[in-house]
Enzyme design. Structure first.
Site, PDB file in Angstrom:
ATOM      1  N   ASP A 148      14.851  54.702  42.639  1.00 52.65           N
ATOM      2  CA  ASP A 148      15.023  53.366  42.077  1.00 52.65           C
ATOM      3  C   ASP A 148      14.236  52.383  42.938  1.00 52.65           C
ATOM      4  O   ASP A 148      14.383  52.371  44.169  1.00 52.65           O
ATOM      5  CB  ASP A 148      16.498  52.966  42.086  1.00 52.65           C
ATOM      6  CG  ASP A 148      17.341  53.798  41.139  1.00 52.65           C
ATOM      7  OD1 ASP A 148      16.778  54.689  40.467  1.00 52.65           O
ATOM      8  OD2 ASP A 148      18.558  53.572  41.075  1.00 52.65           O
ATOM      9  N   ASP A 161      24.458  53.446  28.942  1.00 51.66           N
ATOM     10  CA  ASP A 161      25.190  52.996  30.126  1.00 51.66           C
ATOM     11  C   ASP A 161      26.534  52.467  29.656  1.00 51.66           C
ATOM     12  O   ASP A 161      26.589  51.526  28.859  1.00 51.66           O
ATOM     13  CB  ASP A 161      24.401  51.914  30.863  1.00 51.66           C
ATOM     14  CG  ASP A 161      23.002  52.381  31.241  1.00 51.66           C
ATOM     15  OD1 ASP A 161      22.858  53.569  31.583  1.00 51.66           O
ATOM     16  OD2 ASP A 161      22.064  51.575  31.194  1.00 51.66           O
TER      17      ASP A 161
END
Length: 240
Positions: free
Chosen positions: A9, A130
């Site tokens: 990330d 998500d």
């Protein structure tokens, strides 16, 4: 065998990990290219590469991500995620050399566009789900995006070939994956399912592998960076 995707990330040009997807909760792990190279050297077949600035709408790291794809794309498959919301960002990611892109917020905010790109690009497009409970989290995980199962039904009809399922409450917390959520999603679709969030031990990897069926892969993040286990150990556990 469960396919494992070590995550890199990127925020402000650095490799970071978040807690529960919250902006400002970053732990800095240095060079994204070096992090990705570490996983390639440990026999990763896939890297899950995320532009967090693009996801949160605070800028982008396209140059950094392009460098990683350019350097490593011939030796590892790269799944690119974060801020892919229109044709320009999608084509840019694929032209950079990503094997697959993960569409998140855009799937909720522009379902018709999502259906069109699924039809055009097939298995090169995955949709990130998500989730908080059974409610989708939208842009940067900061607000709600609708009912999980309604979204899956629509995306199934559109021909989605893969879902990346993240329990937001577990992401970066190392409290174990949400096995029941993964089971529920896998039973609702014939598409492949990638597990994401909460993995803290080799037993967690084995538990995901034991689901079998269309749950065929898992993203590893904090557990690797915190050295709960090595990628080599994880790959052995993924073999069952």
């Amino acid at each position: 065998m469960l396919t494992l995707l070590p995550a890199v990330d990127v925020r402000n040009g650095k490799a970071v990990r978040l807690r529960q997807g919250e902006s400002g909760s970053e732990t800095d792990y240095g060079s994204p290219l070096e992090a990705a190279q570490t996983w390639v050297d440990a026999s990763a077949q896939w890297i899950h590469l995320v532009d967090l600035d693009a996801a949160f709408g605070t800028g982008d790291n396209r140059g950094v991500l392009r460098e990683i794809v350019s350097e490593l794309g011939k030796s590892v498959n790269i799944e690119l995620s974060g801020g892919i919301r229109d044709n320009e960002s999608l084509v840019s990611a694929l032209e950079a050399g990503a094997r697959r892109v993960n569409i998140g917020t855009a799937a909720m905010e522009n379902p018709q566009w999502t259906a069109e790109i699924i039809k055009e690009y097939g298995d090169r497009v995955a949709v990130g789900l998500d989730v908080r409970g059974h409610t989708l989290a939208a842009r940067g995980w900061t607000r709600d995006g609708g009912d999980l199962f309604e979204a899956i039904d629509f995306l199934n009809e559109a021909g989605c070939s893969r879902y990346v399922v993240t329990d937001v409450a577990k992401d970066g917390m190392m409290t174990g994956p949400n096995i029941e959520l993964l089971r529920e999603v896998s039973q609702r679709t014939g598409a492949a399912v990638t597990a994401s969030g909460g993995i803290s031990s080799l037993d967690d990897i084995r538990a995901i592998a034991a689901l079998g069926g269309n749950v065929d892969s898992a993203i590893l993040g904090k557990s690797l960076y915190a050295k709960a286990f090595t990628l080599e150990e994880a790959l052995l556990a993924a073999r069952g």
